[in-house]
Design a protein around this motif. Structure first.
Motif, PDB file in Angstrom:
ATOM      1  N   UNK A 104      32.972   9.102  20.526  1.00 43.37           N
ATOM      2  CA  UNK A 104      32.300   9.485  20.930  1.00 43.37           C
ATOM      3  C   UNK A 104      32.360  10.930  21.759  1.00 43.37           C
ATOM      4  N   UNK A 105      33.307  11.574  22.370  1.00 40.90           N
ATOM      5  CA  UNK A 105      33.172  12.179  22.608  1.00 40.90           C
ATOM      6  C   UNK A 105      33.084  13.536  21.927  1.00 40.90           C
ATOM      7  N   UNK A 106      34.158  13.268  20.592  1.00 44.33           N
ATOM      8  CA  UNK A 106      33.371  14.253  19.761  1.00 44.33           C
ATOM      9  C   UNK A 106      31.858  14.475  19.025  1.00 44.33           C
ATOM     10  N   UNK A 107      30.622  13.119  19.021  1.00 46.32           N
ATOM     11  CA  UNK A 107      30.326  13.804  18.871  1.00 46.32           C
ATOM     12  C   UNK A 107      29.241  14.631  20.198  1.00 46.32           C
ATOM     13  N   UNK A 108      29.630  14.083  21.240  1.00 48.24           N
ATOM     14  CA  UNK A 108      29.188  14.712  22.541  1.00 48.24           C
ATOM     15  C   UNK A 108      29.426  16.149  22.589  1.00 48.24           C
ATOM     16  N   UNK A 109      30.291  16.357  22.031  1.00 49.12           N
ATOM     17  CA  UNK A 109      30.962  17.835  21.800  1.00 49.12           C
ATOM     18  C   UNK A 109      29.987  17.948  20.789  1.00 49.12           C
ATOM     19  N   UNK A 110      29.422  17.729  20.061  1.00 47.20           N
ATOM     20  CA  UNK A 110      28.925  18.292  18.950  1.00 47.20           C
ATOM     21  C   UNK A 110      27.450  18.602  19.157  1.00 47.20           C
ATOM     22  N   UNK A 111      27.134  17.919  20.166  1.00 51.19           N
ATOM     23  CA  UNK A 111      26.128  17.538  20.485  1.00 51.19           C
ATOM     24  C   UNK A 111      25.571  19.236  21.699  1.00 51.19           C
ATOM     25  N   UNK A 112      26.366  19.354  22.410  1.00 50.09           N
ATOM     26  CA  UNK A 112      25.852  20.271  22.874  1.00 50.09           C
ATOM     27  C   UNK A 112      26.652  21.826  22.725  1.00 50.09           C
ATOM     28  N   UNK A 113      27.240  21.829  21.383  1.00 48.82           N
ATOM     29  CA  UNK A 113      27.748  22.796  20.823  1.00 48.82           C
ATOM     30  C   UNK A 113      25.926  23.466  20.442  1.00 48.82           C
ATOM     31  N   UNK A 114      25.850  22.118  19.304  1.00 46.89           N
ATOM     32  CA  UNK A 114      24.866  22.504  18.004  1.00 46.89           C
ATOM     33  C   UNK A 114      24.006  23.226  19.244  1.00 46.89           C
ATOM     34  N   UNK A 115      24.065  22.710  20.344  1.00 41.36           N
ATOM     35  CA  UNK A 115      22.403  22.591  21.425  1.00 41.36           C
ATOM     36  C   UNK A 115      23.003  24.297  21.976  1.00 41.36           C
ATOM     37  N   UNK A 116      24.357  24.597  22.319  1.00 44.72           N
ATOM     38  CA  UNK A 116      24.687  26.362  22.334  1.00 44.72           C
ATOM     39  C   UNK A 116      23.921  27.263  21.369  1.00 44.72           C
ATOM     40  N   UNK A 117      24.368  26.693  19.683  1.00 38.38           N
ATOM     41  CA  UNK A 117      24.574  27.308  18.914  1.00 38.38           C
ATOM     42  C   UNK A 117      22.990  27.792  18.972  1.00 38.38           C
ATOM     43  N   UNK A 118      22.093  26.917  18.854  1.00 38.61           N
ATOM     44  CA  UNK A 118      20.369  27.188  19.094  1.00 38.61           C
ATOM     45  C   UNK A 118      19.915  28.211  19.494  1.00 38.61           C
ATOM     46  N   UNK A 119      20.451  28.798  20.636  1.00 38.89           N
ATOM     47  CA  UNK A 119      20.567  30.328  21.329  1.00 38.89           C
ATOM     48  C   UNK A 119      20.814  31.227  20.175  1.00 38.89           C
ATOM     49  N   UNK A 125      21.816  29.477  15.099  1.00 37.95           N
ATOM     50  CA  UNK A 125      22.362  29.371  14.573  1.00 37.95           C
ATOM     51  C   UNK A 125      22.655  27.771  14.036  1.00 37.95           C
ATOM     52  N   UNK A 126      22.948  27.264  12.728  1.00 37.33           N
ATOM     53  CA  UNK A 126      22.759  25.911  12.909  1.00 37.33           C
ATOM     54  C   UNK A 126      24.256  25.536  11.848  1.00 37.33           C
ATOM     55  N   UNK A 127      25.042  24.640  13.257  1.00 26.79           N
ATOM     56  CA  UNK A 127      26.346  24.571  12.798  1.00 26.79           C
ATOM     57  C   UNK A 127      26.860  23.607  12.659  1.00 26.79           C
ATOM     58  N   UNK A 128      27.982  22.946  11.804  1.00 23.60           N
ATOM     59  CA  UNK A 128      29.061  21.716  11.864  1.00 23.60           C
ATOM     60  C   UNK A 128      30.240  22.369  12.974  1.00 23.60           C
ATOM     61  N   UNK A 129      30.340  20.993  13.518  1.00 24.00           N
ATOM     62  CA  UNK A 129      31.429  21.448  13.848  1.00 24.00           C
ATOM     63  C   UNK A 129      32.693  20.187  13.551  1.00 24.00           C
ATOM     64  N   UNK A 130      33.846  20.489  13.324  1.00 21.97           N
ATOM     65  CA  UNK A 130      35.371  19.856  12.969  1.00 21.97           C
ATOM     66  C   UNK A 130      36.564  19.336  13.861  1.00 21.97           C
ATOM     67  N   UNK A 131      37.143  18.848  14.055  1.00 22.21           N
ATOM     68  CA  UNK A 131      37.717  18.838  14.833  1.00 22.21           C
ATOM     69  C   UNK A 131      38.997  18.573  13.718  1.00 22.21           C
TER      70      UNK A 131
END
Length: 83
Positions: free
Chosen positions: A57-72, A75-81
């Motif tokens: 859940x934490x990783x999913x939330x981080x991905x959601x917020x980071x993708x929202x920032x990437x829209x600024x 760019x569309x991104x994937x986030x891998x831990x």
């Protein structure tokens, strides 16, 4: 920092560094080799579980917020831990 998505990288680093025990060990690398650019996050020993969280859940939330920032950055991104 990346020229590709500077806002997304800054947001991702800030969030991950605030969660882990060793913020100096956090690195974010941009990987443009795939069909979509990816941000690869590495953390110190023992911190990966904190970043992923229960059931991811934490990783999913981080991905959601980071993708929202990437829209600024338009760019569309994937986030891998990574280990």
């Amino acid at each position: 920092m990346s020229d590709l998505a500077p806002t997304a990288v800054a947001v991702l680093k800030h969030i991950v560094r605030s969660i882990v025990d060793d913020p100096d060990a956090v690195t974010v690398e941009v990987d443009e080799s795939g069909s979509r650019p990816a941000l690869n996050v590495r953390v110190g020993d023992g911190d990966l579980g904190r970043v992923i969280g229960r059931r991811g859940r934490t990783a999913a939330s981080i991905r959601t917020v980071t993708r929202a920032a990437a829209s600024k950055d338009d760019v569309e991104l994937d986030i891998e831990f990574l280990d």
